[in-house]
Design a protein around this motif. Structure first.
Motif, mmCIF file in Angstrom:
data_model
loop_
_atom_site.group_PDB
_atom_site.id
_atom_site.type_symbol
_atom_site.label_atom_id
_atom_site.label_comp_id
_atom_site.label_asym_id
_atom_site.label_seq_id
_atom_site.Cartn_x
_atom_site.Cartn_y
_atom_site.Cartn_z
ATOM 1 N N PHE A 1 0.803 -1.256 0.002
ATOM 2 C CA PHE A 1 0.071 -0.023 0.058
ATOM 3 C C PHE A 1 0.854 1.351 0.056
ATOM 4 O O PHE A 1 0.206 2.537 -0.044
ATOM 5 C CB PHE A 1 -0.774 0.148 1.217
ATOM 6 N N LYS A 2 2.220 1.112 0.098
ATOM 7 C CA LYS A 2 3.079 2.205 -0.103
ATOM 8 C C LYS A 2 3.716 2.312 -1.263
ATOM 9 O O LYS A 2 4.110 1.364 -2.063
ATOM 10 C CB LYS A 2 4.296 2.156 1.067
ATOM 11 N N HIS A 3 3.718 3.799 -1.762
ATOM 12 C CA HIS A 3 4.307 4.018 -3.197
ATOM 13 C C HIS A 3 5.657 4.656 -3.102
ATOM 14 O O HIS A 3 5.916 5.028 -4.304
ATOM 15 C CB HIS A 3 3.105 4.477 -3.850
ATOM 16 N N ASP A 4 6.095 5.238 -2.296
ATOM 17 C CA ASP A 4 7.384 6.145 -2.370
ATOM 18 C C ASP A 4 8.034 5.798 -1.038
ATOM 19 O O ASP A 4 7.670 5.187 0.111
ATOM 20 C CB ASP A 4 6.833 7.441 -2.437
ATOM 21 N N GLU A 5 9.428 6.445 -0.969
ATOM 22 C CA GLU A 5 10.214 6.052 0.145
ATOM 23 C C GLU A 5 9.581 6.815 1.167
ATOM 24 O O GLU A 5 9.853 6.383 2.474
ATOM 25 C CB GLU A 5 11.610 6.700 -0.516
ATOM 26 N N GLN A 6 8.938 7.899 1.073
ATOM 27 C CA GLN A 6 8.605 8.800 2.383
ATOM 28 C C GLN A 6 7.594 7.888 3.172
ATOM 29 O O GLN A 6 7.748 7.996 4.478
ATOM 30 C CB GLN A 6 8.007 10.119 1.742
ATOM 31 N N ALA A 7 6.678 7.300 2.257
ATOM 32 C CA ALA A 7 5.722 6.246 3.162
ATOM 33 C C ALA A 7 6.324 5.100 3.726
ATOM 34 O O ALA A 7 5.803 4.841 4.823
ATOM 35 C CB ALA A 7 4.745 6.066 2.094
ATOM 36 N N VAL A 8 7.337 4.725 3.163
ATOM 37 C CA VAL A 8 8.052 3.515 3.643
ATOM 38 C C VAL A 8 8.857 4.017 5.020
ATOM 39 O O VAL A 8 8.632 3.352 6.125
ATOM 40 C CB VAL A 8 9.177 3.070 2.599
ATOM 41 N N ARG A 9 9.296 5.044 5.046
ATOM 42 C CA ARG A 9 10.270 5.582 6.193
ATOM 43 C C ARG A 9 9.481 6.275 7.282
ATOM 44 O O ARG A 9 9.705 5.875 8.282
ATOM 45 C CB ARG A 9 11.280 6.698 5.628
ATOM 46 N N SER A 10 8.484 6.673 6.770
ATOM 47 C CA SER A 10 7.554 7.396 7.905
ATOM 48 C C SER A 10 8.009 7.456 9.277
ATOM 49 O O SER A 10 7.615 6.785 10.438
ATOM 50 C CB SER A 10 6.336 6.291 7.967
ATOM 51 N N PRO A 11 8.672 8.560 9.134
ATOM 52 C CA PRO A 11 9.506 8.978 10.624
ATOM 53 C C PRO A 11 8.630 9.093 11.759
ATOM 54 O O PRO A 11 8.834 8.783 12.959
ATOM 55 C CB PRO A 11 10.382 10.051 10.435
ATOM 56 N N GLY A 12 7.307 9.572 11.666
ATOM 57 C CA GLY A 12 6.486 9.863 12.589
ATOM 58 C C GLY A 12 5.960 8.844 13.141
ATOM 59 O O GLY A 12 5.767 8.500 14.379
ATOM 60 N N ARG A 13 5.794 7.855 12.398
ATOM 61 C CA ARG A 13 5.229 6.440 12.914
ATOM 62 C C ARG A 13 6.431 5.738 13.605
ATOM 63 O O ARG A 13 6.044 5.040 14.541
ATOM 64 C CB ARG A 13 4.936 5.604 11.481
ATOM 65 N N VAL A 14 7.438 5.808 13.159
ATOM 66 C CA VAL A 14 8.760 5.463 13.816
ATOM 67 C C VAL A 14 8.691 5.661 15.012
ATOM 68 O O VAL A 14 8.841 4.813 16.101
ATOM 69 C CB VAL A 14 9.906 5.427 12.934
ATOM 70 N N GLU A 15 8.643 7.002 15.439
ATOM 71 C CA GLU A 15 8.796 7.525 16.776
ATOM 72 C C GLU A 15 7.583 7.232 17.582
ATOM 73 O O GLU A 15 7.578 6.894 18.663
ATOM 74 C CB GLU A 15 8.863 8.925 16.709
ATOM 75 N N GLN A 16 6.348 7.181 17.110
ATOM 76 C CA GLN A 16 5.165 6.492 17.801
ATOM 77 C C GLN A 16 5.518 4.885 18.256
ATOM 78 O O GLN A 16 5.365 4.684 19.263
ATOM 79 C CB GLN A 16 3.976 6.314 16.821
ATOM 80 N N VAL A 17 5.975 4.030 17.374
ATOM 81 C CA VAL A 17 6.487 2.907 17.869
ATOM 82 C C VAL A 17 7.228 2.685 18.665
ATOM 83 O O VAL A 17 7.247 1.955 19.883
ATOM 84 C CB VAL A 17 7.069 2.047 16.531
ATOM 85 N N ILE A 18 8.187 3.434 18.666
ATOM 86 C CA ILE A 18 9.390 3.514 19.540
ATOM 87 C C ILE A 18 8.948 4.046 21.136
ATOM 88 O O ILE A 18 9.188 3.473 22.134
ATOM 89 C CB ILE A 18 10.649 4.335 19.187
ATOM 90 N N THR A 19 8.099 5.058 21.037
ATOM 91 C CA THR A 19 7.401 5.448 22.267
ATOM 92 C C THR A 19 6.412 4.197 23.059
ATOM 93 O O THR A 19 6.589 4.222 24.237
ATOM 94 C CB THR A 19 6.679 6.548 22.004
ATOM 95 N N LYS A 20 5.988 3.644 22.121
ATOM 96 C CA LYS A 20 4.916 2.896 22.625
ATOM 97 C C LYS A 20 5.778 1.524 23.205
ATOM 98 O O LYS A 20 5.511 0.905 24.201
ATOM 99 C CB LYS A 20 4.145 2.020 21.340
ATOM 100 N N VAL A 21 6.804 1.090 22.565
ATOM 101 C CA VAL A 21 7.698 -0.221 22.849
ATOM 102 C C VAL A 21 8.328 0.347 24.279
ATOM 103 O O VAL A 21 8.456 -0.681 25.031
ATOM 104 C CB VAL A 21 8.594 -0.371 21.634
#
Length: 107
Positions: free
Chosen positions: A38-58
């Motif tokens: 469902f991702k069509h470009d590098e920005q969607a793959v990297r998704s830095p905001g989502r990464v930080e959400q995951v790290i905070t949750k973990v």
């Protein structure tokens, strides 16, 4: 029970936990592979905001389970880095593949 026996028992426990952890990581990887469709470009793959959400949750989950949050963060940052590389590779493969229209001769 001797110290040597206890060490062996604990190592067997670690081996059993490793089997469960790897099975869960494989399950997570399968979900990431599907998500990549469902991702069509590098920005969607990297998704830095989502990464930080995951790290905070973990980090919070680790703390709640009595695990040092820094260990969980380090593991997840490595996991995210490797899965990002996997996703970028999948994205590159998709881009390199001929489009269905080109395969069918449509212009």
């Amino acid at each position: 029970m001797s110290g040597t026996d206890r060490i062996e028992e604990l190592r067997l426990s670690i081996d059993a936990l490793d089997r469960r952890i790897v099975a869960l990581l494989a399950e997570r990887t399968a979900v990431v592979r599907e998500l990549t469709g469902f991702k069509h470009d590098e920005q969607a793959v990297r998704s830095p905001g989502r990464v930080e959400q995951v790290i905070t949750k973990v980090r919070a989950l680790a703390d709640a389970h009595g695990m040092p949050p820094a260990i969980a963060e380090a593991v997840y940052r490595t996991l995210v880095e490797e899965l990002t590389a996997l996703q970028l590779g999948m994205l590159d493969e998709r881009r390199a593949a001929p489009s269905p229209a080109a395969v069918n001769g449509a212009a």
